[in-house]
Design a protein around this motif. Structure first.
Motif, short mmCIF file in Angstrom:
data_model
loop_
_atom_site.label_atom_id
_atom_site.label_comp_id
_atom_site.label_asym_id
_atom_site.label_seq_id
_atom_site.Cartn_x
_atom_site.Cartn_y
_atom_site.Cartn_z
N GLU A 1 0.85 -1.20 0.00
CA GLU A 1 0.00 0.00 0.00
C GLU A 1 0.88 1.25 0.00
N ALA A 2 0.30 2.39 -0.35
CA ALA A 2 1.07 3.64 -0.40
C ALA A 2 1.69 3.98 0.95
N PHE A 3 0.90 3.92 2.00
CA PHE A 3 1.41 4.16 3.35
C PHE A 3 1.36 2.83 4.07
N ASN A 4 2.52 2.20 4.20
CA ASN A 4 2.54 0.85 4.72
C ASN A 4 3.56 0.72 5.84
N PRO A 5 3.51 -0.40 6.56
CA PRO A 5 4.42 -0.59 7.69
C PRO A 5 5.90 -0.64 7.29
N VAL A 6 6.19 -1.04 6.07
CA VAL A 6 7.59 -1.09 5.64
C VAL A 6 8.16 0.32 5.56
N THR A 7 7.42 1.23 4.93
CA THR A 7 7.92 2.60 4.77
C THR A 7 7.90 3.38 6.08
N THR A 8 7.16 2.90 7.05
CA THR A 8 7.13 3.55 8.36
C THR A 8 8.11 2.88 9.33
N ASN A 9 7.98 1.58 9.48
CA ASN A 9 8.75 0.88 10.51
C ASN A 9 10.24 0.76 10.20
N LEU A 10 10.61 0.46 8.97
CA LEU A 10 12.03 0.30 8.67
C LEU A 10 12.84 1.57 8.92
N PRO A 11 12.38 2.75 8.47
CA PRO A 11 13.15 3.96 8.82
C PRO A 11 13.20 4.21 10.33
N LEU A 12 12.11 3.92 11.03
CA LEU A 12 12.11 4.11 12.49
C LEU A 12 13.04 3.12 13.17
N ILE A 13 13.10 1.90 12.66
CA ILE A 13 14.05 0.92 13.20
C ILE A 13 15.47 1.40 12.96
N GLY A 14 15.75 1.89 11.75
CA GLY A 14 17.08 2.42 11.44
C GLY A 14 17.46 3.58 12.34
N LEU A 15 16.55 4.52 12.51
CA LEU A 15 16.83 5.66 13.40
C LEU A 15 17.02 5.20 14.85
N SER A 16 16.26 4.22 15.26
CA SER A 16 16.39 3.70 16.63
C SER A 16 17.72 2.98 16.83
N VAL A 17 18.20 2.29 15.80
CA VAL A 17 19.52 1.63 15.89
C VAL A 17 20.60 2.69 16.04
N ILE A 18 20.51 3.76 15.26
CA ILE A 18 21.48 4.86 15.37
C ILE A 18 21.39 5.49 16.77
N TRP A 19 20.18 5.68 17.26
CA TRP A 19 19.94 6.23 18.59
C TRP A 19 20.59 5.34 19.65
N LEU A 20 20.40 4.03 19.51
CA LEU A 20 20.99 3.08 20.45
C LEU A 20 22.52 3.17 20.44
N LYS A 21 23.10 3.29 19.26
CA LYS A 21 24.56 3.43 19.16
C LYS A 21 25.03 4.73 19.80
N GLU A 22 24.26 5.80 19.64
CA GLU A 22 24.60 7.07 20.27
C GLU A 22 24.60 6.95 21.80
N ILE A 23 23.61 6.24 22.33
CA ILE A 23 23.53 6.04 23.79
C ILE A 23 24.76 5.27 24.27
N LYS A 24 25.12 4.23 23.53
CA LYS A 24 26.29 3.43 23.92
C LYS A 24 27.57 4.26 23.85
N LEU A 25 27.69 5.09 22.83
CA LEU A 25 28.87 5.96 22.73
C LEU A 25 28.94 6.93 23.90
N LEU A 26 27.81 7.52 24.24
CA LEU A 26 27.78 8.45 25.38
C LEU A 26 28.12 7.74 26.68
N ASN A 27 27.61 6.52 26.86
CA ASN A 27 27.90 5.77 28.07
C ASN A 27 29.38 5.39 28.15
#
Length: 121
Positions: A91-117
């Protein structure tokens, strides 16, 4: 980046699940075999849960376990669509186009937290 993930969580909890229940949300819960009333209750409860989770991400944005839980939840929701309503994946607005970018951003976010720690060790 952090604000995007938080904002999307809150917006996706409010508009398509509470303010106006989107037809695709009804389709997803309805395909599990629930009545229309139960399906509506599940959808609205999920919306409240998403908003609460988004607010928790906002308050506890430095907690790696919460960000990891966000990644797992997004993957689980995507898998649920694959199993229950695979036609929604194109579909035009689907879970792939929503969830995959959010998963990618969250992985980057997680790496940032680990770097800060690691910096403060």
């Amino acid at each position: 980046m952090v604000q995007i993930v938080i904002w999307v969580s809150i917006i996706h909890g409010f508009f398509p699940k509470l303010y106006h229940v989107a037809p695709l949300e009804k389709l997803m819960t309805g395909s599990a075999g629930y009545s229309e009333q139960v399906s509506d209750l599940i959808t609205r409860s999920a919306g409240v849960g998403e908003i609460i989770f988004g607010l928790c991400l906002f308050v506890f944005y430095k907690h790696k376990h919460l960000v990891a839980l966000n990644i797992l939840a997004l993957m689980g929701l995507l898998l649920a669509v694959v199993v229950m309503q695979p036609q929604l994946l194109i579909e035009a607005f689907n879970p792939v186009t929503t969830n995959l970018p959010l998963i990618g951003l969250s992985v980057i976010w997680l790496k940032e937290i680990k770097l800060l720690n690691n910096r403060y060790l």
